[in-house]
Write a protein that holds these residues in place. Structure first.
Motif, PDB file in Angstrom:
ATOM      1  N   ILE A 165       0.840  -1.202   0.000  1.00  0.00           N
ATOM      2  CA  ILE A 165       0.000   0.000   0.000  1.00  0.00           C
ATOM      3  C   ILE A 165       0.871   1.246   0.000  1.00  0.00           C
ATOM      4  N   ASP A 166       0.290   2.345  -0.477  1.00  0.00           N
ATOM      5  CA  ASP A 166       1.114   3.550  -0.623  1.00  0.00           C
ATOM      6  C   ASP A 166       1.119   4.391   0.652  1.00  0.00           C
ATOM      7  N   GLY A 167       1.874   5.477   0.596  1.00  0.00           N
ATOM      8  CA  GLY A 167       2.091   6.288   1.786  1.00  0.00           C
ATOM      9  C   GLY A 167       0.829   6.875   2.377  1.00  0.00           C
ATOM     10  N   SER A 168      -0.127   7.303   1.549  1.00  0.00           N
ATOM     11  CA  SER A 168      -1.350   7.910   2.084  1.00  0.00           C
ATOM     12  C   SER A 168      -2.185   6.891   2.846  1.00  0.00           C
ATOM     13  N   ALA A 169      -2.223   5.639   2.366  1.00  0.00           N
ATOM     14  CA  ALA A 169      -2.949   4.597   3.089  1.00  0.00           C
ATOM     15  C   ALA A 169      -2.271   4.300   4.421  1.00  0.00           C
ATOM     16  N   ARG A 170      -0.942   4.295   4.425  1.00  0.00           N
ATOM     17  CA  ARG A 170      -0.238   4.058   5.687  1.00  0.00           C
ATOM     18  C   ARG A 170      -0.461   5.209   6.667  1.00  0.00           C
ATOM     19  N   ARG A 171      -0.548   6.424   6.152  1.00  0.00           N
ATOM     20  CA  ARG A 171      -0.838   7.565   7.045  1.00  0.00           C
ATOM     21  C   ARG A 171      -2.239   7.447   7.626  1.00  0.00           C
ATOM     22  N   ASN A 172      -3.189   6.989   6.832  1.00  0.00           N
ATOM     23  CA  ASN A 172      -4.550   6.793   7.340  1.00  0.00           C
ATOM     24  C   ASN A 172      -4.568   5.739   8.446  1.00  0.00           C
ATOM     25  N   LEU A 173      -3.798   4.675   8.257  1.00  0.00           N
ATOM     26  CA  LEU A 173      -3.713   3.640   9.289  1.00  0.00           C
ATOM     27  C   LEU A 173      -3.078   4.190  10.571  1.00  0.00           C
ATOM     28  N   ALA A 174      -2.055   5.014  10.413  1.00  0.00           N
ATOM     29  CA  ALA A 174      -1.413   5.606  11.575  1.00  0.00           C
ATOM     30  C   ALA A 174      -2.381   6.535  12.317  1.00  0.00           C
ATOM     31  N   LYS A 175      -3.193   7.263  11.566  1.00  0.00           N
ATOM     32  CA  LYS A 175      -4.186   8.140  12.180  1.00  0.00           C
ATOM     33  C   LYS A 175      -5.192   7.326  12.988  1.00  0.00           C
ATOM     34  N   ALA A 176      -5.696   6.230  12.410  1.00  0.00           N
ATOM     35  CA  ALA A 176      -6.656   5.379  13.123  1.00  0.00           C
ATOM     36  C   ALA A 176      -6.040   4.833  14.409  1.00  0.00           C
ATOM     37  N   GLN A 177      -4.775   4.428  14.329  1.00  0.00           N
ATOM     38  CA  GLN A 177      -4.107   3.907  15.517  1.00  0.00           C
ATOM     39  C   GLN A 177      -3.940   5.000  16.572  1.00  0.00           C
ATOM     40  N   ALA A 178      -3.563   6.194  16.142  1.00  0.00           N
ATOM     41  CA  ALA A 178      -3.389   7.301  17.082  1.00  0.00           C
ATOM     42  C   ALA A 178      -4.706   7.685  17.752  1.00  0.00           C
ATOM     43  N   GLU A 179      -5.811   7.498  17.051  1.00  0.00           N
ATOM     44  CA  GLU A 179      -7.129   7.835  17.597  1.00  0.00           C
ATOM     45  C   GLU A 179      -7.746   6.667  18.371  1.00  0.00           C
ATOM     46  N   ARG A 180      -6.965   5.619  18.599  1.00  0.00           N
ATOM     47  CA  ARG A 180      -7.378   4.462  19.404  1.00  0.00           C
ATOM     48  C   ARG A 180      -8.581   3.738  18.784  1.00  0.00           C
ATOM     49  N   VAL A 181      -8.582   3.648  17.467  1.00  0.00           N
ATOM     50  CA  VAL A 181      -9.629   2.892  16.779  1.00  0.00           C
ATOM     51  C   VAL A 181      -9.290   1.409  16.862  1.00  0.00           C
ATOM     52  N   THR A 182     -10.231   0.611  17.329  1.00  0.00           N
ATOM     53  CA  THR A 182     -10.047  -0.836  17.412  1.00  0.00           C
ATOM     54  C   THR A 182     -11.008  -1.523  16.449  1.00  0.00           C
ATOM     55  N   VAL A 183     -10.642  -2.731  16.029  1.00  0.00           N
ATOM     56  CA  VAL A 183     -11.457  -3.474  15.064  1.00  0.00           C
ATOM     57  C   VAL A 183     -11.697  -4.884  15.585  1.00  0.00           C
ATOM     58  N   GLU A 184     -12.925  -5.345  15.445  1.00  0.00           N
ATOM     59  CA  GLU A 184     -13.284  -6.703  15.839  1.00  0.00           C
ATOM     60  C   GLU A 184     -14.274  -7.266  14.827  1.00  0.00           C
ATOM     61  N   VAL A 185     -14.409  -8.577  14.782  1.00  0.00           N
ATOM     62  CA  VAL A 185     -15.458  -9.208  13.991  1.00  0.00           C
ATOM     63  C   VAL A 185     -16.716  -9.275  14.844  1.00  0.00           C
TER      64      VAL A 185
END
Length: 354
Positions: A165-185
């Motif tokens: 994935i490119d840099g903008s997608a990785r930045r979006n992932l970093a933003k989600a992590q910084a905002e404490r977004v969690t994912v579950e099924v």
């Protein structure tokens, strides 16, 4: 339905549970088969669109060696047939046998001569590397871009998703992590998924999937086996979700939703990566983003930044009632909801600038 015979090939419509079991075995052995060809997806379309299925099976003895799924709907100009309808579902003829392909194509033309068919469309399958069928005799052709991200390389080894994935997608992932977004099924989150979907479509003036889609989903498809709902939370509250269909080597990106006011936290990026990683760990090889119109440059770029590759594919439309071409796009959409009738660029009003 009458059977069509081609020497040792017998074509007839899928009717019984034994037919369905033989068809399922054929799909398991067909590398180009997707979830859209499956019987559970057929049943989901039936309840979502009100269409009538007619799935042609080519038999040699007791073995299915080819198939062509069709769905019909009645409307003001007669019936319309799609392979397949409902938000760009792939259909087309599946077979590696030349004789079966010829017999199924004759069966198709026999079907659309019946039932007062106004138009029929074959949506080709970008995952069929060696299609046996040709549809160049169609009246009109429309083009789409199929996009998917490989989860494994040609040897079957998992790819490095972060590297793909490119840099903008990785930045979006970093933003989600910084905002404490969690994912579950959470496959029970269907009501949240449906509510957010309706709100998101209303925001952009898009067509929402009908309520029947959400009602039928857990009854015709198996949660965990055929689909998953990924749920994103922030501070314990659900803020986004992603519906994924699962079939053989494929994970299908079906429906991302975000609750209003939460896009800035980039929950969709976190959902996509988790779903991709799960699919990869299960040995699936393709994350399918689905089709993109050639005019959807923003959507195209979004998929590209997630490492998507691409292939052009076509909608082949056969017009049997010329009155179809004198309709407005709005009239065709209202008269045949969730079905593709003809490319709007082929309508008389469009060509004449009316």
């Amino acid at each position: 339905m009458s059977a069509l015979q081609n020497h040792d090939v017998d074509v007839r419509s899928l009717q019984s549970s034994d037919d369905a079991a033989a068809y399922a075995r054929f799909l398991e052995l067909s590398p180009a088969a997707t979830v859209y060809h499956s019987v559970p997806y057929r049943d989901l379309m039936l309840q979502s669109t009100g269409g009538r299925p007619r799935y042609g099976l080519a038999w040699r003895g007791r073995e299915v060696i080819g198939a062509l799924p069709l769905m019909f709907i009645d409307g003001p100009l007669g019936s319309v047939a799609n392979s397949l309808p409902f938000f760009g579902s792939h259909g087309d003829l599946l077979t590696g046998d030349v004789g079966a392909a010829a017999a199924l194509q004759r069966w198709f033309h026999d079907q659309i001569r019946q039932d007062n068919v106004a138009a029929a469309t074959i949506i080709s399958n970008p995952f069929d590397d060696a299609p046996q069928a040709r549809w160049e005799d169609s009246t009109l052709v429309d083009e789409r871009i199929g996009q998917w991200t490989p989860l494994a390389d040609e040897s079957g080894e998992p790819v490095d998703l972060h590297g793909a994935i490119d840099g903008s997608a990785r930045r979006n992932l970093a933003k989600a992590q910084a905002e404490r977004v969690t994912v579950e099924v959470d496959n029970t989150a269907l009501e949240f998924l449906a509510a957010c979907h309706r709100l998101n479509m209303a925001e952009i003036g898009g067509r929402a999937k009908p309520e029947a889609f959400f009602t039928a989903l857990p009854s015709v498809m198996n949660a965990g086996r055929d689909y998953r709902i990924y749920l994103a939370r922030r501070d314990g509250s659900p803020i986004a979700a992603l519906l994924v269909f699962l079939f053989k080597n494929f994970a299908e990106y079906i429906m991302p939703v975000t609750a209003p006011g939460n896009r800035e936290y980039q929950p969709t990026a976190a959902l996509i990566l988790r779903a991709m990683q799960d699919a990869q760990s299960e040995g699936r090889r393709i994350w399918n983003w689905g089709g993109t119109w050639t005019s959807q440059t923003g959507v195209y770029r979004f998929k590209r930044k997630w490492g998507a590759t691409e292939k052009r594919y076509a909608y082949y439309s056969y017009v049997r009632n010329r009155r179809v071409l004198s309709q407005t796009a709005e009239a065709l959409t209202a008269g045949y909801p969730y079905f593709f009738v003809v490319p709007f660029s082929g309508l008389t009003e469009v060509r004449e600038g009316v």
